[in-house]
Design a protein around this motif. Structure first.
Motif, PDB file in Angstrom:
ATOM      1  N   ILE A 155      -7.188  -7.868  -3.481  1.00  0.00           N
ATOM      2  CA  ILE A 155      -6.362  -7.857  -2.276  1.00  0.00           C
ATOM      3  C   ILE A 155      -6.299  -6.428  -1.751  1.00  0.00           C
ATOM      4  O   ILE A 155      -5.892  -5.508  -2.465  1.00  0.00           O
ATOM      5  CB  ILE A 155      -4.944  -8.376  -2.580  1.00  0.00           C
ATOM      6  N   ARG A 156      -6.731  -6.232  -0.535  1.00  0.00           N
ATOM      7  CA  ARG A 156      -6.733  -4.899   0.069  1.00  0.00           C
ATOM      8  C   ARG A 156      -5.433  -4.681   0.882  1.00  0.00           C
ATOM      9  O   ARG A 156      -4.965  -5.554   1.611  1.00  0.00           O
ATOM     10  CB  ARG A 156      -7.944  -4.738   0.976  1.00  0.00           C
ATOM     11  N   THR A 157      -4.867  -3.454   0.766  1.00  0.00           N
ATOM     12  CA  THR A 157      -3.663  -3.076   1.521  1.00  0.00           C
ATOM     13  C   THR A 157      -4.062  -2.746   2.951  1.00  0.00           C
ATOM     14  O   THR A 157      -4.984  -1.945   3.157  1.00  0.00           O
ATOM     15  CB  THR A 157      -2.982  -1.854   0.879  1.00  0.00           C
ATOM     16  N   PRO A 158      -3.358  -3.349   3.975  1.00  0.00           N
ATOM     17  CA  PRO A 158      -3.739  -3.032   5.361  1.00  0.00           C
ATOM     18  C   PRO A 158      -3.440  -1.561   5.680  1.00  0.00           C
ATOM     19  O   PRO A 158      -2.482  -0.976   5.162  1.00  0.00           O
ATOM     20  CB  PRO A 158      -2.872  -3.986   6.186  1.00  0.00           C
ATOM     21  N   LEU A 159      -4.279  -0.991   6.536  1.00  0.00           N
ATOM     22  CA  LEU A 159      -4.101   0.411   6.898  1.00  0.00           C
ATOM     23  C   LEU A 159      -2.884   0.616   7.822  1.00  0.00           C
ATOM     24  O   LEU A 159      -2.256   1.681   7.794  1.00  0.00           O
ATOM     25  CB  LEU A 159      -5.356   0.932   7.581  1.00  0.00           C
ATOM     26  N   ARG A 160      -2.542  -0.402   8.645  1.00  0.00           N
ATOM     27  CA  ARG A 160      -1.410  -0.284   9.568  1.00  0.00           C
ATOM     28  C   ARG A 160      -0.484  -1.492   9.354  1.00  0.00           C
ATOM     29  O   ARG A 160      -0.455  -2.434  10.136  1.00  0.00           O
ATOM     30  CB  ARG A 160      -1.902  -0.251  11.024  1.00  0.00           C
ATOM     31  N   PRO A 161       0.334  -1.438   8.257  1.00  0.00           N
ATOM     32  CA  PRO A 161       1.249  -2.566   8.011  1.00  0.00           C
ATOM     33  C   PRO A 161       2.298  -2.629   9.132  1.00  0.00           C
ATOM     34  O   PRO A 161       2.899  -1.612   9.514  1.00  0.00           O
ATOM     35  CB  PRO A 161       1.888  -2.232   6.657  1.00  0.00           C
ATOM     36  N   LEU A 162       2.529  -3.847   9.650  1.00  0.00           N
ATOM     37  CA  LEU A 162       3.358  -4.027  10.843  1.00  0.00           C
ATOM     38  C   LEU A 162       4.813  -3.569  10.610  1.00  0.00           C
ATOM     39  O   LEU A 162       5.417  -2.901  11.457  1.00  0.00           O
ATOM     40  CB  LEU A 162       3.351  -5.514  11.253  1.00  0.00           C
ATOM     41  N   ALA A 163       5.365  -3.875   9.452  1.00  0.00           N
ATOM     42  CA  ALA A 163       6.776  -3.536   9.199  1.00  0.00           C
ATOM     43  C   ALA A 163       6.984  -2.030   9.224  1.00  0.00           C
ATOM     44  O   ALA A 163       7.940  -1.514   9.841  1.00  0.00           O
ATOM     45  CB  ALA A 163       7.216  -4.123   7.843  1.00  0.00           C
ATOM     46  N   ARG A 164       6.070  -1.300   8.560  1.00  0.00           N
ATOM     47  CA  ARG A 164       6.209   0.162   8.523  1.00  0.00           C
ATOM     48  C   ARG A 164       5.998   0.772   9.902  1.00  0.00           C
ATOM     49  O   ARG A 164       6.629   1.769  10.273  1.00  0.00           O
ATOM     50  CB  ARG A 164       5.220   0.746   7.516  1.00  0.00           C
ATOM     51  N   ILE A 165       5.058   0.196  10.659  1.00  0.00           N
ATOM     52  CA  ILE A 165       4.801   0.719  12.017  1.00  0.00           C
ATOM     53  C   ILE A 165       6.050   0.564  12.887  1.00  0.00           C
ATOM     54  O   ILE A 165       6.452   1.488  13.626  1.00  0.00           O
ATOM     55  CB  ILE A 165       3.595  -0.008  12.647  1.00  0.00           C
ATOM     56  N   ALA A 191       8.703   3.069  11.837  1.00  0.00           N
ATOM     57  CA  ALA A 191       8.330   4.426  12.251  1.00  0.00           C
ATOM     58  C   ALA A 191       8.615   4.638  13.724  1.00  0.00           C
ATOM     59  O   ALA A 191       9.082   5.715  14.142  1.00  0.00           O
ATOM     60  CB  ALA A 191       6.855   4.654  11.945  1.00  0.00           C
ATOM     61  N   ARG A 192       8.350   3.656  14.529  1.00  0.00           N
ATOM     62  CA  ARG A 192       8.590   3.791  15.958  1.00  0.00           C
ATOM     63  C   ARG A 192      10.101   3.898  16.234  1.00  0.00           C
ATOM     64  O   ARG A 192      10.551   4.617  17.120  1.00  0.00           O
ATOM     65  CB  ARG A 192       7.994   2.600  16.701  1.00  0.00           C
ATOM     66  N   GLU A 193      10.886   3.128  15.427  1.00  0.00           N
ATOM     67  CA  GLU A 193      12.342   3.223  15.627  1.00  0.00           C
ATOM     68  C   GLU A 193      12.836   4.622  15.302  1.00  0.00           C
ATOM     69  O   GLU A 193      13.794   5.105  15.920  1.00  0.00           O
ATOM     70  CB  GLU A 193      13.045   2.202  14.732  1.00  0.00           C
ATOM     71  N   ARG A 194      12.187   5.235  14.251  1.00  0.00           N
ATOM     72  CA  ARG A 194      12.630   6.592  13.868  1.00  0.00           C
ATOM     73  C   ARG A 194      11.909   7.671  14.659  1.00  0.00           C
ATOM     74  O   ARG A 194      12.123   8.850  14.427  1.00  0.00           O
ATOM     75  CB  ARG A 194      12.403   6.801  12.372  1.00  0.00           C
ATOM     76  N   GLY A 195      11.045   7.289  15.589  1.00  0.00           N
ATOM     77  CA  GLY A 195      10.329   8.262  16.416  1.00  0.00           C
ATOM     78  C   GLY A 195       9.200   8.952  15.689  1.00  0.00           C
ATOM     79  O   GLY A 195       8.762  10.017  16.103  1.00  0.00           O
ATOM     80  N   GLU A 196       8.709   8.321  14.584  1.00  0.00           N
ATOM     81  CA  GLU A 196       7.580   8.910  13.835  1.00  0.00           C
ATOM     82  C   GLU A 196       6.243   8.412  14.401  1.00  0.00           C
ATOM     83  O   GLU A 196       6.167   7.388  15.061  1.00  0.00           O
ATOM     84  CB  GLU A 196       7.680   8.517  12.362  1.00  0.00           C
ATOM     85  N   ASN A 197       5.173   9.147  14.063  1.00  0.00           N
ATOM     86  CA  ASN A 197       3.818   8.796  14.540  1.00  0.00           C
ATOM     87  C   ASN A 197       3.209   7.736  13.615  1.00  0.00           C
ATOM     88  O   ASN A 197       3.000   7.987  12.419  1.00  0.00           O
ATOM     89  CB  ASN A 197       2.926  10.039  14.549  1.00  0.00           C
TER      90      ASN A 197
END
Length: 609
Positions: free
Chosen positions: A2-12, A15-21
């Motif tokens: 099982i490969r870990t996605p590079l852009r997991p939706l929850a973390r993205i 990050a946007r809520e906290r103003g991170e890139n």
């Protein structure tokens, strides 16, 4: 996996809520993935290196163990060594019917070298070259000064040669005990004995094995310890064998023949008392087989057993005897002998014009091809083939020699009328002289089949009754008349009642067809005719002699006189007839042609002065 996605939706989203890139998350996941890939590749490479290292360690360990074993072992050739005591006790003697030794073992020595232990290798090489002229001094020097640790010099040496090598005084030259096979009578009976050689051998022993003849046929028996050293007793008589070979050799010389064959067979037992093939060889120094030319050019070729010859008119007695047995004719029956005779597109002729008819007896006495074919036609193809097969003329002889299977008769694959005709007078079917001896022995044995053997006092079942005793007796009487008034008059030896038939057949070419001036001349006989005890076959390969009428190749002028001399020599040894001193066998005898005015040459045996 099982490969870990590079852009997991929850973390993205967080990050946007906290103003991170969000791209930083992708970069971090990509780095982690590459690290895992590198870790797996490193572990796989390390495993391979460990496995390869283990293989190298194991291989070098085996090499080290083998080197250690060789360093502490005795030098020998790369063949299994055996104990000399086992070898010495495993090969029995071979004797003739009277117990005289034909083959035995002799203790001897071999010589081998340890070049690395030599003090003076060049001097040793020169000394050995003087003792053994067949060795190359240059090659010995190269071997002794090279990297070799062990080498054979000679497998067999004499006591004199052993002492001479001792005198060289070289510690790197060593001796090993062994037994060798010895044939004390030299070339006498060489084709029967065959010869021997070394099998498994080491520095302290050698295994003697048969390579031809009875030596190979009975190899297992001769080496079997269960026989307790009992000799193999052959049926041949050494004295008779020597006498036959001497006469054949002289006859070959006088008749300008390429080769000669002689067989003396005891009818009652089927035992071969003498069997010779010339040229012969010395089994103590057996020559190498020829790689080119005809097989018969080699002295190793056994003409008596391996030769496949069209035996000519010696076959004519077979259809005549069979027809008498079937009740189709009797000795006085008149047979149509008018020549030429046409079968299809082929013409069959006679050597002479014998008139309109011949009696059955005169068909054999005068040797008429045409009349013999008429008799064969009365018999028919199927009955003719069946009779010849029962005589053993379609299969190899059962003689106790490894060469026997190579004497397979050349039998026509098809049997049309013309083949039946030519086979009746000995053409178109090729067999060995031993086949002919067995067939004539069957006639001399009252019609019971005789199977030849080389073993003395061998118990065997009684042969099949192929001919009636009456027909066999009539056939012998006809053969007797061939000698008294027919084509074999030169075979008449007073007191021995020889009965026989001549046969002269053109030799076939390898490429097809026949030679015009090369023949096989054969005389097949039984004696004494009143009580047949022995069969004698004499055959000459490409004979030629000058007669009063010119050059002759026929059996009556070549094979017959030689056969008569064989009987003169062996007759007294067989105890068949009391004769005067002038006819006793003579030592160092030779043939000389004697020509009387108005007569053809006769061959007389005269003693060398």
């Amino acid at each position: 996996m099982i490969r870990t996605p590079l852009r997991p939706l929850a973390r993205i989203l967080r990050a946007r809520e906290r103003g991170e890139n969000p791209d930083d998350i992708e970069a971090e996941n990509r780095r982690a993935r590459h690290e895992k890939i590198q870790d797996r590749a490193r572990r796989r490479a390390e495993g391979r290196l460990v496995l390869l290292a283990a293989c190298f360690i194991f291989a070098y360990g085996l090499v080290a163990v083998r080197m250690g074993t060789l360093a502490h072992s005795s030098p020998s050739e790369p063949r299994a060594a055996v104990l000399s005591a086992q070898i010495m006790s495993q090969r029995a003697d071979i004797t003739d019917r009277r117990g005289r030794v034909l083959a035995t073992n002799l203790l001897t020595h071999s010589i081998y070298a340890h070049p690395h232990q030599m003090v003076d290798p060049i001097g040793a090489a020169r000394g050995l070259a003087r003792i053994f002229p067949d060795l190359s001094e240059e090659k010995l020097i190269a071997d002794f000064t090279g990297s070799r640790k062990f080498m054979w010099i000679k497998r067999k040496i004499s006591p004199e040669q052993m002492q001479a090598v001792h005198d060289i005084g070289e510690p790197g030259l060593l001796f090993g005990p062994r037994e060798m096979r010895v044939y004390p009578n030299g070339p006498i009976a060489s084709h029967i004995l065959g010869g021997s050689g070394f099998g498994n051998e080491g520095v302290n022993s050698a295994e003697v094995i048969g390579i031809a003849g009875v030596e190979k046929a009975f190899d297992a028996w001769l080496r079997d310890p269960a026989n307790d050293g009992a000799p193999l007793q052959l049926s041949i008589d050494l004295t008779l064998q020597q006498a036959m070979e001497e006469v054949l050799a002289s006859g070959m010389d006088v008749m300008n023949a390429k080769g000669a064959t002689g067989i003396l067979l005891e009818i009652a037992s089927g035992e071969i008392m003498a069997m010779a093939s010339l040229p012969d060889f010395d089994p103590n120094d057996r020559p190498r087989p020829l790689l080119t030319g005809e097989p018969s050019d080699s002295p190793l070729f056994n003409r008596a057993v391996q030769g496949q010859y069209e035996l000519g008119s010696t076959f004519k007695i077979f259809p005549v005897a069979q027809a008498i047995d079937l009740g189709l004719i009797n000795p006085s029956t008149q047979i149509n002998a008018q020549a030429p005779m046409r079968i299809g597109k082929f013409l069959i002729n006679d050597f002479h014009n014998y008139g309109r008819t011949l009696s059955t007896t005169d068909v054999i006495v005068k040797s008429s091809n045409v009349a013999t074919v008429r008799i064969a036609q009365m018999i028919g193809v199927d009955r003719q083939k069946d009779f010849l097969e029962k005589l053993g003329l379609f299969v190899p002889t059962q003689i106790e020699m490894v060469e026997a299977p190579t004497g397979q008769p050349l039998v026509p694959s098809r049997w049309p009328a013309v083949t039946s005709a030519t086979v009746s007078f000995g053409h178109g079917l090729a067999a060995s002289p031993l086949h002919l001896a067995a067939a004539y022995a069957t006639i001399g044995n009252g019609g019971k089949r005789v199977t030849p053997t080389l073993i003395h006092n061998r118990q065997r079942p009684e042969g099949e009754q192929i001919l009636s005793p009456r027909a066999a007796a009539m056939a012998v009487d006809m053969l007797r008349q061939v000698v008294t008034r027919g084509t074999a008059r030169k075979a008449e030896v007073e007191g021995y009642e020889i009965a026989g038939k001549t046969g002269t057949a053109d030799k076939p070419r390898a490429a097809g067809g026949y030679y015009k001036n090369k023949v096989i001349a054969t005389f097949a006989s039984v004696f004494p005719a009143s009580d047949p005890k022995y069969v004698l076959i004499v055959a000459l390969d490409e004979p030629s002699i000058e007669t009063a009428a010119g050059e002759s190749r026929t059996a009556g002028y070549t094979a017959v006189p030689v056969a008569a001399e064989v009987v003169r020599r062996i007759g007294p040894l067989l105890g068949l007839h009391a004769i005067g001193d002038e006819n006793l066998p003579m030592i160092n005898a030779r043939f000389e042609p004697r020509v009387e005015p108005g007569e053809d040459p006769e061959l007389k045996l005269v003693a060398n002065q």
